[in-house]
Design an enzyme around this catalytic site. Structure first.
Site, PDB file in Angstrom:
ATOM      1  N   ASP A 187       0.815  -1.220   0.000  1.00  0.00           N
ATOM      2  CA  ASP A 187       0.000   0.000   0.000  1.00  0.00           C
ATOM      3  C   ASP A 187       0.847   1.269   0.000  1.00  0.00           C
ATOM      4  O   ASP A 187       2.011   1.269   0.427  1.00  0.00           O
ATOM      5  CB  ASP A 187      -0.883   0.035   1.260  1.00  0.00           C
ATOM      6  CG  ASP A 187      -2.072  -0.909   1.156  1.00  0.00           C
ATOM      7  OD1 ASP A 187      -2.089  -1.758   0.243  1.00  0.00           O
ATOM      8  OD2 ASP A 187      -2.972  -0.792   2.004  1.00  0.00           O
ATOM      9  N   ASP A 188       0.206   2.340  -0.419  1.00  0.00           N
ATOM     10  CA  ASP A 188       0.661   3.728  -0.218  1.00  0.00           C
ATOM     11  C   ASP A 188       1.718   4.210  -1.203  1.00  0.00           C
ATOM     12  O   ASP A 188       2.205   5.326  -1.075  1.00  0.00           O
ATOM     13  CB  ASP A 188       1.174   3.976   1.213  1.00  0.00           C
ATOM     14  CG  ASP A 188       0.090   3.807   2.261  1.00  0.00           C
ATOM     15  OD1 ASP A 188      -1.052   3.472   1.876  1.00  0.00           O
ATOM     16  OD2 ASP A 188       0.382   3.996   3.449  1.00  0.00           O
ATOM     17  N   HIS A 217      -6.397   3.343  -3.833  1.00  0.00           N
ATOM     18  CA  HIS A 217      -6.252   3.560  -2.383  1.00  0.00           C
ATOM     19  C   HIS A 217      -6.580   5.017  -2.051  1.00  0.00           C
ATOM     20  O   HIS A 217      -5.993   5.587  -1.143  1.00  0.00           O
ATOM     21  CB  HIS A 217      -4.826   3.188  -1.981  1.00  0.00           C
ATOM     22  CG  HIS A 217      -4.624   2.935  -0.510  1.00  0.00           C
ATOM     23  ND1 HIS A 217      -5.504   2.218   0.275  1.00  0.00           N
ATOM     24  CD2 HIS A 217      -3.609   3.294   0.323  1.00  0.00           C
ATOM     25  CE1 HIS A 217      -5.049   2.158   1.511  1.00  0.00           C
ATOM     26  NE2 HIS A 217      -3.902   2.812   1.574  1.00  0.00           N
ATOM     27  N   HIS A 227      -5.508   9.720   0.727  1.00  0.00           N
ATOM     28  CA  HIS A 227      -5.299   8.819   1.853  1.00  0.00           C
ATOM     29  C   HIS A 227      -5.940   9.321   3.154  1.00  0.00           C
ATOM     30  O   HIS A 227      -5.345   9.256   4.239  1.00  0.00           O
ATOM     31  CB  HIS A 227      -3.793   8.600   2.069  1.00  0.00           C
ATOM     32  CG  HIS A 227      -3.469   7.315   2.763  1.00  0.00           C
ATOM     33  ND1 HIS A 227      -3.039   7.252   4.074  1.00  0.00           N
ATOM     34  CD2 HIS A 227      -3.509   6.029   2.347  1.00  0.00           C
ATOM     35  CE1 HIS A 227      -2.814   5.995   4.411  1.00  0.00           C
ATOM     36  NE2 HIS A 227      -3.103   5.232   3.384  1.00  0.00           N
ATOM     37  N   HIS A 268       3.837  -2.082   3.266  1.00  0.00           N
ATOM     38  CA  HIS A 268       3.790  -0.731   2.689  1.00  0.00           C
ATOM     39  C   HIS A 268       5.081  -0.420   1.922  1.00  0.00           C
ATOM     40  O   HIS A 268       6.165  -0.492   2.498  1.00  0.00           O
ATOM     41  CB  HIS A 268       3.594   0.310   3.793  1.00  0.00           C
ATOM     42  CG  HIS A 268       2.255   0.196   4.472  1.00  0.00           C
ATOM     43  ND1 HIS A 268       1.998  -0.749   5.430  1.00  0.00           N
ATOM     44  CD2 HIS A 268       1.109   0.892   4.308  1.00  0.00           C
ATOM     45  CE1 HIS A 268       0.746  -0.634   5.836  1.00  0.00           C
ATOM     46  NE2 HIS A 268       0.183   0.361   5.169  1.00  0.00           N
TER      47      HIS A 268
HETATM   48 ZN   LIG Z   1      -2.648   3.270   3.204  1.00  0.00          ZN
END
Ligand SMILES: [Zn+2]
Length: 275
Positions: A83-84, A133, A137, A227
């Site tokens: 993620d991210d 996503h 955020h 991440h």
């Molecule tokens: Zn995230």
């Protein structure tokens, strides 16, 4: 389409309110607070209310809609998710590791970071599956549907502009799915995704701790969360070196114990076939 569990959460709300009301009524009409029926009514009301709150905040929500977080299978398969990102230089390093190991993964990208690193986002999408996503955020758990919709659409535009793909997977930031998040994402054609195991790897967690959390927590059909990036604001100071260093051994250990790796859509297909 209305979710088939639309009645379930209303039933839980009714039980919660009914239990509390009954306990209140008994107390108001002079019955002792500690009498078993009053305590039972209050307990049932609290339990139903607690369940509703838990499901509101859970990355594995069941009550308010479908969130895929594992495949129901005894097969030793797993999906690695990151993620991210995209986030230089960690995403490139991760791509190298995955390429070397012959593993395809699923990346939930943040629109703002995709705008910052469009070429890197495209490189990810050329080999792996990309999910949405959001754009900024944010915590969406208490947001109105309009805010959820805007975050998803802006994220989708950024990913599409950079990669030419339109994801149909969505993972909510911070893992807190409110019912309005799930229903809005489904209206836009997304499948909501959670995870079965994570390593709390956003706080400079040591590499060996990241490895052991994933390896001890993963079960057949599991979805791991790590991440390769960080929130949009913190992007310039993100340090994901511990996570990147943990991935080769995670993959190697799982392969040695018979696991193979699927992308999330492949894992979802396997789950559907199991049914
Ligand atoms: Zn995230």
């Amino acid at each position: 389409m209305r979710h088939p569990r639309a009645r379930a959460w209303k039933a839980a709300a009714g039980i919660s309110a009914g239990g509390a009301a009954l306990a209140g009524l008994r107390t108001a009409t002079g019955r002792p607070l500690r009498s078993p029926p009053t305590l039972a009514a209050a307990g049932v009301g609290l339990a139903a209310g607690g369940f509703m709150v838990y499901e509101w905040l859970s990355p594995r929500s069941w009550l308010y809609g479908r969130v895929f977080w594992h495949a129901r299978t005894p097969e030793r398969v797993a999906a690695l998710t990151f993620d991210d990102g995209p986030c230089h230089p960690y995403t490139e390093q991760l791509l190298e590791v995955l390429n070397r190991e012959g593993v395809r993964a699923t990346f939930f990208q943040i629109g703002n970071n995709v705008r910052r690193e469009p070429d890197l986002a495209a490189e990810v999408a050329s080999e792996h599956v990309v999910g949405n996503h959001t754009y900024d955020h944010p915590h969406l758990v208490w947001s109105r549907s309009g805010t959820v919709r805007e975050e998803l659409q802006r994220g989708q535009e950024a990913i599409h502009d950079a990669t030419g793909t339109l994801p149909d997977l969505f993972r909510v930031p911070h893992g807190w799915y409110g019912p309005q998040v799930i229903s809005t994402a489904e209206e836009l054609g997304f499948r909501c995704v959670g995870w079965s195991v994570m390593a709390w790897d956003w706080g400079r967690t040591p590499t060996d701790v990241i490895q052991s959390r994933i390896l001890h927590g993963l079960r057949p059909g599991g979805v791991s969360l790590l991440h390769d990036g960080q929130d949009t604001d913190a992007f310039p100071t993100a340090d994901r070196s511990h996570t990147i260093a943990a991935v080769p051994d995670i993959i190697g250990s799982l392969k040695a114990s018979g696991y193979r790796f699927l992308t999330l859509p492949e894992l979802m297909d396997l789950d559907a076939r199991t049914l």
